[in-house]
Design an enzyme around this catalytic site. Structure first.
Site, PDB file in Angstrom:
ATOM      1  N   SER A   1      57.266  -6.127   0.499  1.00  0.00           N
ATOM      2  CA  SER A   1      57.377  -4.889   1.233  1.00  0.00           C
ATOM      3  C   SER A   1      58.735  -4.667   1.714  1.00  0.00           C
ATOM      4  O   SER A   1      59.459  -4.254   1.054  1.00  0.00           O
ATOM      5  CB  SER A   1      56.535  -5.401   2.668  1.00  0.00           C
ATOM      6  OG  SER A   1      56.209  -4.334   3.558  1.00  0.00           O
TER       7      SER A   1
ATOM      8  N   HIS B   1      54.536  -2.059  -0.509  1.00  0.00           N
ATOM      9  CA  HIS B   1      54.042  -1.341   0.690  1.00  0.00           C
ATOM     10  C   HIS B   1      54.553   0.009   0.969  1.00  0.00           C
ATOM     11  O   HIS B   1      55.872   0.116   1.388  1.00  0.00           O
ATOM     12  CB  HIS B   1      54.031  -2.115   2.105  1.00  0.00           C
ATOM     13  CG  HIS B   1      53.204  -3.304   1.927  1.00  0.00           C
ATOM     14  ND1 HIS B   1      53.246  -4.279   2.770  1.00  0.00           N
ATOM     15  CD2 HIS B   1      52.100  -3.549   1.149  1.00  0.00           C
ATOM     16  CE1 HIS B   1      52.346  -5.368   2.474  1.00  0.00           C
ATOM     17  NE2 HIS B   1      51.698  -4.868   1.507  1.00  0.00           N
TER      18      HIS B   1
ATOM     19  N   ASP C   1      50.536 -10.500   3.497  1.00  0.00           N
ATOM     20  CA  ASP C   1      49.626 -10.024   2.390  1.00  0.00           C
ATOM     21  C   ASP C   1      50.394 -10.327   0.998  1.00  0.00           C
ATOM     22  O   ASP C   1      51.514 -10.596   0.847  1.00  0.00           O
ATOM     23  CB  ASP C   1      50.244  -8.246   2.224  1.00  0.00           C
ATOM     24  CG  ASP C   1      49.261  -7.776   1.365  1.00  0.00           C
ATOM     25  OD1 ASP C   1      48.176  -8.296   1.051  1.00  0.00           O
ATOM     26  OD2 ASP C   1      49.713  -6.598   0.752  1.00  0.00           O
TER      27      ASP C   1
END
Length: 340
Positions: free
Chosen positions: A12, A39, A131
């Site tokens: 991310s 992301h 995540d």
């Protein structure tokens, strides 16, 4: 026997430069296939395939749904779509968000683990929150390898540290060493490791869509007292080797930390709505008070003024909360909700 040639990676915040360095360290004759999730907001146009293609000898692209998997290729999840790995092909799925993201790392890791088992190498790079942790655990349960960028070299340490805390990670390395090890593993045989704790479906008769649907049909875990921030349905709490996750009926999924962050966002939105309603109420009450005063209705004017004062006092409290912010601590990272 095939090597560990299915490489699923993701990150991310702070991961673009790391990914470029990672693919730049791979050889032109790399025998494996690489699948990437970063992301991105759904509204943006991603230039990540172009960046990765320029960074190393391998070609990167956004794949089409159902495209065949080829060695020496980098498949990048397009914005606002999950990237799934099925047997022999990639799937582009606009399914429910997980941990508030689409694309998310967990669906990629989970489907690769089910489809290719010990041939999978999962890698988590820089990013906030966690995540990828649940997906990395699935990879380990199916006999694959788990790697994590050394948190000391990551711009944002949340995702790497979460993976290390919850998964028996095989390697914690700087990016350059990850590239060299991945290249070596893809060329050698994948050892047959013990597989545990996964669903009974076989990869040969389960598509990526069915993988995503199966959890929702079974509704694993126990109903919690909390609702999904996305659709407001009931969340089921699932415990997998001390890793707590929440999933709703339609498939939105959250780690405990991600759920806390999204609840705080909902709380902030509710507070702004309450502040707006109170200030509108105050303005209207003062207008009515002025009108009543002009007509000589002093009792009514006093009542309206009292309502306005009460609303302004409540609004002042809410505005103070918004300006001071609601702080959420998750290990080494702190997120503040508010305008302060």
């Amino acid at each position: 026997m095939a090597g560990r040639d299915i490489v699923v990676v993701g990150g991310s915040a702070g991961s673009i430069e790391v990914l470029a360095e990672f693919v730049g360290g791979l050889p032109a004759d790399f025998p494996g296939s690489i699948f990437v999730v970063v992301h991105f907001p759904g509204s943006v146009t991603s230039t990540l395939p172009r960046i990765l293609s320029r960074s190393g000898p391998l070609t990167a692209r956004h794949p089409r749904d159902g495209e065949s998997i080829e060695p020496g290729r980098i498949y990048v999840a397009p914005p606002d779509c999950h990237l799934h790995v099925s047997v022999g092909q990639v799937r582009i799925i606009r399914g429910p968000k997980e941990n508030g993201h689409r694309p998310a790392l967990d669906p990629l890791f989970r489907t690769a683990a089910l489809s290719y088992g010990p041939r999978v190498v999962g890698i988590v790079f820089s990013g906030n929150l966690n995540d990828g942790t649940a997906g990395l655990l699935r990879i380990k349960q199916r006999g694959g390898l788990a790697m994590v960028q050394d948190p000391e070299t990551a711009l944002y340490q949340g995702m790497p540290r979460s993976a290390i805390d919850h998964v028996a990670v095989d390697h914690v390395l700087p990016v350059q060493e990850i590239s060299a090890l991945v290249a070596k593993l893809a060329s050698g045989p994948a050892e047959s490791l013990e597989v545990s704790g996964m669903p009974e479906e076989t990869a040969s008769d389960t598509t990526a869509d069915e993988i995503a649907m199966s959890d929702r049909q079974r509704q694993p875990g126990l109903p919690s007292t909390m609702s999904c921030p996305e659709c407001h349905g009931v969340l089921w709490e699932v415990n997998d080797e001390e890793l707590v996750q929440f999933r709703c009926r339609v498939g939105h999924a959250y780690s405990a930390e991600a759920l806390l962050v999204h609840q705080s966002e909902q709380l902030e939105a509710a507070l702004w709505t309450g502040l707006r309603a109170l200030e509108e109420h105050s303005a209207l009450a003062r207008r009515l008070a002025a009108r009543a005063e002009g007509r000589g209705h002093r009792y009514s004017a006093s009542a309206f003024t009292e309502q306005a004062t009460d609303a302004e006092q409540h609004a002042s409290v809410i505005r103070g909360v918004l300006h001071s912010g609601i702080r959420i601590e998750n290990g080494a990272e702190v997120a503040a909700v508010g305008v302060g």
